[in-house]
Design a protein around this motif. Structure first.
Motif, PDB file in Angstrom:
ATOM      1  N   LYS A 284       1.084  -1.236   0.100  1.00  0.00           N
ATOM      2  CA  LYS A 284       0.391   0.392  -0.472  1.00  0.00           C
ATOM      3  C   LYS A 284       0.958   0.867   0.166  1.00  0.00           C
ATOM      4  O   LYS A 284       0.834   2.116   1.249  1.00  0.00           O
ATOM      5  N   ALA A 285       1.335   1.306  -0.980  1.00  0.00           N
ATOM      6  CA  ALA A 285       2.815   2.271  -0.773  1.00  0.00           C
ATOM      7  C   ALA A 285       2.153   4.251  -1.206  1.00  0.00           C
ATOM      8  O   ALA A 285       1.147   4.428  -1.371  1.00  0.00           O
ATOM      9  N   ALA A 286       3.395   4.568  -0.506  1.00  0.00           N
ATOM     10  CA  ALA A 286       3.039   6.489  -0.348  1.00  0.00           C
ATOM     11  C   ALA A 286       3.841   7.173  -1.945  1.00  0.00           C
ATOM     12  O   ALA A 286       4.679   6.560  -1.603  1.00  0.00           O
ATOM     13  N   ASN A 287       3.151   7.652  -1.944  1.00  0.00           N
ATOM     14  CA  ASN A 287       3.630   8.563  -3.007  1.00  0.00           C
ATOM     15  C   ASN A 287       4.004  10.305  -2.760  1.00  0.00           C
ATOM     16  O   ASN A 287       2.460  10.398  -2.223  1.00  0.00           O
ATOM     17  N   ILE A 288       5.268   9.980  -1.679  1.00  0.00           N
ATOM     18  CA  ILE A 288       4.824  11.474  -1.259  1.00  0.00           C
ATOM     19  C   ILE A 288       5.250  12.900  -2.246  1.00  0.00           C
ATOM     20  O   ILE A 288       6.760  12.341  -2.499  1.00  0.00           O
ATOM     21  N   VAL A 289       4.882  13.532  -2.696  1.00  0.00           N
ATOM     22  CA  VAL A 289       5.223  15.056  -3.035  1.00  0.00           C
ATOM     23  C   VAL A 289       5.452  16.187  -2.575  1.00  0.00           C
ATOM     24  O   VAL A 289       4.013  16.577  -1.906  1.00  0.00           O
ATOM     25  N   PHE A 290       6.811  17.025  -2.456  1.00  0.00           N
ATOM     26  CA  PHE A 290       6.688  17.986  -1.901  1.00  0.00           C
ATOM     27  C   PHE A 290       6.880  19.391  -2.457  1.00  0.00           C
ATOM     28  O   PHE A 290       6.460  19.085  -3.970  1.00  0.00           O
ATOM     29  N   ASP A 291       6.292  20.696  -1.656  1.00  0.00           N
ATOM     30  CA  ASP A 291       6.085  21.561  -2.618  1.00  0.00           C
ATOM     31  C   ASP A 291       7.151  21.939  -3.374  1.00  0.00           C
ATOM     32  O   ASP A 291       7.080  22.700  -4.625  1.00  0.00           O
ATOM     33  N   ASP A 292       8.510  21.527  -3.196  1.00  0.00           N
ATOM     34  CA  ASP A 292       9.417  22.330  -4.528  1.00  0.00           C
ATOM     35  C   ASP A 292       9.819  20.786  -5.423  1.00  0.00           C
ATOM     36  O   ASP A 292      10.239  21.229  -6.514  1.00  0.00           O
ATOM     37  N   ALA A 293       8.713  19.938  -5.583  1.00  0.00           N
ATOM     38  CA  ALA A 293       8.755  19.333  -6.296  1.00  0.00           C
ATOM     39  C   ALA A 293       8.261  19.931  -7.680  1.00  0.00           C
ATOM     40  O   ALA A 293       7.673  20.371  -7.799  1.00  0.00           O
ATOM     41  N   PRO A 294       8.774  19.078  -9.880  1.00  0.00           N
ATOM     42  CA  PRO A 294       9.129  19.490 -10.599  1.00  0.00           C
ATOM     43  C   PRO A 294       6.910  19.063 -10.433  1.00  0.00           C
ATOM     44  O   PRO A 294       7.060  17.972 -11.158  1.00  0.00           O
ATOM     45  N   LEU A 397      -9.710   8.267  -9.013  1.00  0.00           N
ATOM     46  CA  LEU A 397      -9.751   9.101  -7.782  1.00  0.00           C
ATOM     47  C   LEU A 397     -10.575   9.252  -6.147  1.00  0.00           C
ATOM     48  O   LEU A 397     -11.232  10.563  -6.845  1.00  0.00           O
ATOM     49  N   PHE A 398      -9.774   8.701  -5.018  1.00  0.00           N
ATOM     50  CA  PHE A 398     -10.580   9.903  -3.469  1.00  0.00           C
ATOM     51  C   PHE A 398      -9.576  10.763  -3.112  1.00  0.00           C
ATOM     52  O   PHE A 398      -8.777  10.257  -2.875  1.00  0.00           O
ATOM     53  N   THR A 399     -10.670  11.258  -3.232  1.00  0.00           N
ATOM     54  CA  THR A 399      -9.975  13.448  -2.474  1.00  0.00           C
ATOM     55  C   THR A 399     -11.047  13.185  -0.710  1.00  0.00           C
ATOM     56  O   THR A 399     -12.369  12.439  -0.553  1.00  0.00           O
ATOM     57  N   GLY A 400     -10.323  13.419  -0.091  1.00  0.00           N
ATOM     58  CA  GLY A 400     -11.279  13.885   1.953  1.00  0.00           C
ATOM     59  C   GLY A 400     -10.798  12.429   1.784  1.00  0.00           C
ATOM     60  O   GLY A 400     -12.231  11.919   2.871  1.00  0.00           O
ATOM     61  N   VAL A 401      -9.480  11.856   1.600  1.00  0.00           N
ATOM     62  CA  VAL A 401      -9.605  10.061   2.643  1.00  0.00           C
ATOM     63  C   VAL A 401      -9.205  10.580   3.518  1.00  0.00           C
ATOM     64  O   VAL A 401      -8.247  11.342   4.342  1.00  0.00           O
ATOM     65  N   SER A 402      -9.334   9.696   4.813  1.00  0.00           N
ATOM     66  CA  SER A 402      -8.676   9.680   6.703  1.00  0.00           C
ATOM     67  C   SER A 402      -7.907   9.087   6.251  1.00  0.00           C
ATOM     68  O   SER A 402      -8.175   7.381   5.370  1.00  0.00           O
ATOM     69  N   GLN A 403      -7.657   8.375   6.666  1.00  0.00           N
ATOM     70  CA  GLN A 403      -5.991   7.217   7.205  1.00  0.00           C
ATOM     71  C   GLN A 403      -7.166   5.809   7.397  1.00  0.00           C
ATOM     72  O   GLN A 403      -6.549   4.832   6.892  1.00  0.00           O
ATOM     73  N   SER A 404      -7.729   6.119   8.332  1.00  0.00           N
ATOM     74  CA  SER A 404      -8.754   4.827   8.454  1.00  0.00           C
ATOM     75  C   SER A 404      -9.343   4.188   7.463  1.00  0.00           C
ATOM     76  O   SER A 404     -10.071   3.481   7.696  1.00  0.00           O
ATOM     77  N   HIS A 405      -9.569   5.437   6.592  1.00  0.00           N
ATOM     78  CA  HIS A 405     -10.769   4.439   5.476  1.00  0.00           C
ATOM     79  C   HIS A 405     -10.612   3.259   4.858  1.00  0.00           C
ATOM     80  O   HIS A 405      -8.593   2.316   4.914  1.00  0.00           O
ATOM     81  N   ARG A 406     -10.886   2.866   4.354  1.00  0.00           N
ATOM     82  CA  ARG A 406     -10.661   0.858   4.419  1.00  0.00           C
ATOM     83  C   ARG A 406      -9.398   1.262   2.694  1.00  0.00           C
ATOM     84  O   ARG A 406      -8.278   0.322   2.580  1.00  0.00           O
ATOM     85  N   ILE A 407      -9.373   2.058   1.811  1.00  0.00           N
ATOM     86  CA  ILE A 407      -9.315   2.605   0.771  1.00  0.00           C
ATOM     87  C   ILE A 407      -8.104   2.988   0.770  1.00  0.00           C
ATOM     88  O   ILE A 407      -7.231   2.942   0.382  1.00  0.00           O
ATOM     89  N   ALA A 408      -7.621   4.003   2.254  1.00  0.00           N
ATOM     90  CA  ALA A 408      -6.102   3.811   2.585  1.00  0.00           C
ATOM     91  C   ALA A 408      -5.658   2.489   2.825  1.00  0.00           C
ATOM     92  O   ALA A 408      -4.536   3.340   3.948  1.00  0.00           O
ATOM     93  N   GLN A 409      -6.334   1.792   3.726  1.00  0.00           N
ATOM     94  CA  GLN A 409      -5.217   0.966   4.542  1.00  0.00           C
ATOM     95  C   GLN A 409      -5.180  -0.543   3.560  1.00  0.00           C
ATOM     96  O   GLN A 409      -4.033  -1.822   3.461  1.00  0.00           O
TER      97      GLN A 409
END
Ligand code: NDP
Length: 508
Positions: A284-294, A397-409
């Motif tokens: 369930k990989a995290a793809n992390i985008v920082f604000d300085d990324a292209p 894609l889903f927005t408004g996702v919380s960490q406890s949602h099944r789609i996040a776990q």
């Protein structure tokens, strides 16, 4: 075979200078790959001792094309007696020929296999796409070349094992049982068979029941390369046959790729035995985008991370973490890019997202997406037309996702992305690690120091920096926590198929 596909009504990206919500002004003409150069037999027997033989008692099951729901062929359904037969054949080949060959000779066979795979790459790509549902441009440009590259790479090691592990006396383990999944049927075969053979082991491979065809095409390659009979054996059958195989007392090494649930069952079944075990399980990989990324580059990485192979990828970047300050521009670009993805006939060279592998998997994706809606996340899907037959699902894609949602776990294993936000690197790490899995992750930033900081803090076997889903035979791959243990690829992948007792000792 034709799939009806209406012209896309995708909105053009803002960068194209069209009015807001403007439609893409042109459409790709269909460019289907031909299928008349491949032969799929009406029926395949088990591949044991370089012969296709019926199962005993004779039984078969149907294999379909998930993009059309049409039958492709029938394959043998192995029984326990067939497992015994395959293991005995592999043992004989191990004792009488393969383990006795010098590494230089084993290398020649592996090089030969790699070259034949390249020569027959178009055939492999079409068969893989018809059987798995993945887009032809992916099987042609990723799966098949990478599979051949694994044979080339491990061929190079076959006569250098003593140098690879100084102070050790590398010895093959014996007979290897290998159970693989349906998302990368040929590539997983190569990940497993190439290092096993390079080290002097013989193998019995059980492909997934929905995707045995490229393995049986590979059986043809084994014969063409004149590999000694019994070095590679391939049997098809349900999960219970996989369990019979891995538990067989004359098997020395087990390699499994698939779900965490089955991986745990295999781990329990083998506990206390002397079998060497590697497990490559879910993620369930995290793809992390920082604000300085292209951002434009990151968008392509996010798309590749989750919609490559319909998201049916154990290391898929299924959780996107965006730094709050760039959340809105990134989301706008991402939605616009989603609208340009072409979903449909996997044999069409323009297709970006093909068919889900089975009705069962499609139902699983639908159920998890429904849970996301019910738990309060906001769904976005582009307005694209799906073929009327076959197991297709819109890129989602889903927005408004919380960490406890099944789609996040939970591992969805489909084209579904959960978007979450963070403010600081520490918060990103904490959220990224908040999962039972630990297979892969991605980081997007211009700061090298931040990349190193994130890589050190994240519990993931592979971390990509400013890219995603890159694979190379020289690079080890594997997980932490519920993503399994052991590594495939590179030197680590060799070690999994060797007894590495110190030089001068009697071995395991
Ligand atoms: P499984 O783990 O059931 O299947 C993977 C392989 O294991 C197949 O060859 C399968 O055979 C075999 N198998 C099934 N049951 C057993 C058993 N009891 N003992 C030994 N071998 C067994 O995955 P599924 O196909 O059921 O997919 C379910 C979920 O697993 C997916 O939705 C996805 O989330 C995850 N998955 C993860 C993968 C990864 O690479 N990490 C790959 C595939 C799935 P058969 O096909 O005959 O059932």
């Amino acid at each position: 075979m034709t799939l009806t596909k209406k012209p896309s009504a995708s909105p053009a990206p803002a960068s194209w200078g069209l009015a807001a919500g403007g439609k893409v002004p042109w459409e790709y003409a269909a460019a289907p790959e031909t299928t008349d150069h491949i032969t799929i037999r009406r029926e395949y027997g088990l591949f044991i001792g370089n012969e296709f033989t019926p199962s005993r008692p004779k039984a078969t099951f149907e294999v379909i094309n998930p993009a059309t729901e049409e039958p492709l062929t029938r394959v043998a359904k192995a029984s326990r007696a067939d497992v015994n037969r395959a293991v005995a054949t592999a043992r004989r080949a191990y004792s009488t020929t393969w383990s006795r060959l010098p590494g230089t000779e084993r290398a020649k066979y592996l090089y030969r296999i790699a070259r034949i795979m390249q020569e027959r790459s178009r055939e492999f790509a079409v068969v893989e796409t018809m059987n798995s549902g993945k887009p032809i441009k992916e099987s042609r440009d990723v799966d098949v070349p990478l599979a051949a590259a694994h044979f080339f790479y491990y061929a190079g090691w076959a006569d250098k094992l003593d140098y690879a592990f100084p102070g050790r006396q590398p010895r093959p383990l014996g007979v290897a049982a290998q159970v693989i999944p349906w998302n990368f049927p040929l590539l997983m075969l190569a990940w497993k068979i190439a290092p096993a053979l390079a080290c002097g082991n013989t193998v019995i491979l059980k492909p997934a029941s929905t995707t045995p065809l490229s393995a049986y095409l590979f059986a043809d390659v084994v014969r063409q390369a004149e590999l000694p009979p019994g070095v590679v054996n391939i049997i098809t059958g349900p999960g219970e046959i996989g369990m019979e195989l891995v538990k067989h007392p004359d098997v020395n090494k087990v390699a499994f790729t698939g779900s965490t649930a089955v991986g745990k069952m295999i781990g329990r079944a083998l506990a206390g035995s002397r079998k060497k075990l590697t497990l490559e399980l879910g993620g369930k990989a995290a793809n992390i985008v920082f604000d300085d990324a292209p951002l434009d580059q990151a968008i392509e990485g996010i798309i590749n991370g989750i919609y490559f192979n319909q998201g049916e990828v154990c290391c898929a970047g299924s959780r996107l973490f965006v730094q709050e300050s760039v959340y809105e521009p990134l989301l706008d670009k991402l939605k616009a890019r989603l609208g340009t993805l072409r979903v449909g006939d996997p044999l069409d060279k323009n297709t970006d997202v093909g068919a889900i592998n089975s009705a069962g998997q499609l139902a699983k994706v639908q159920e998890l997406v429904q849970s996301g809606i019910e738990e309060g996340a906001e769904i976005f899907q582009p307005d694209c037309e799906l073929p009327t037959r076959g197991y297709f699902f819109r890129p989602t894609l889903f927005t408004g996702v919380s960490q406890s949602h099944r789609i996040a776990q939970e591992e969805i294993f489909g084209p579904v992305l959960s978007v979450l936000t963070f403010r600081t690197p520490e918060e990103a790490v904490e959220k990224a690690n908040n999962t039972p899995y630990g297979l892969s992750a991605g980081v997007w930033t211009e700061k090298g120091s931040l990349i190193f900081k994130m890589i050190a803090a994240m519990r993931a076997g592979v971390v990509w920096a400013n890219t995603f889903n890159r694979f190379d035979p020289t690079s080890p791959f594997g997980g932490y926590k519920e993503s399994g243990y052991g590594r495939e690829g590179g030197l680590h992948g060799l070690a999994a198929y060797l007894d590495l007792s110190p030089a001068g000792s009697n071995g395991r």
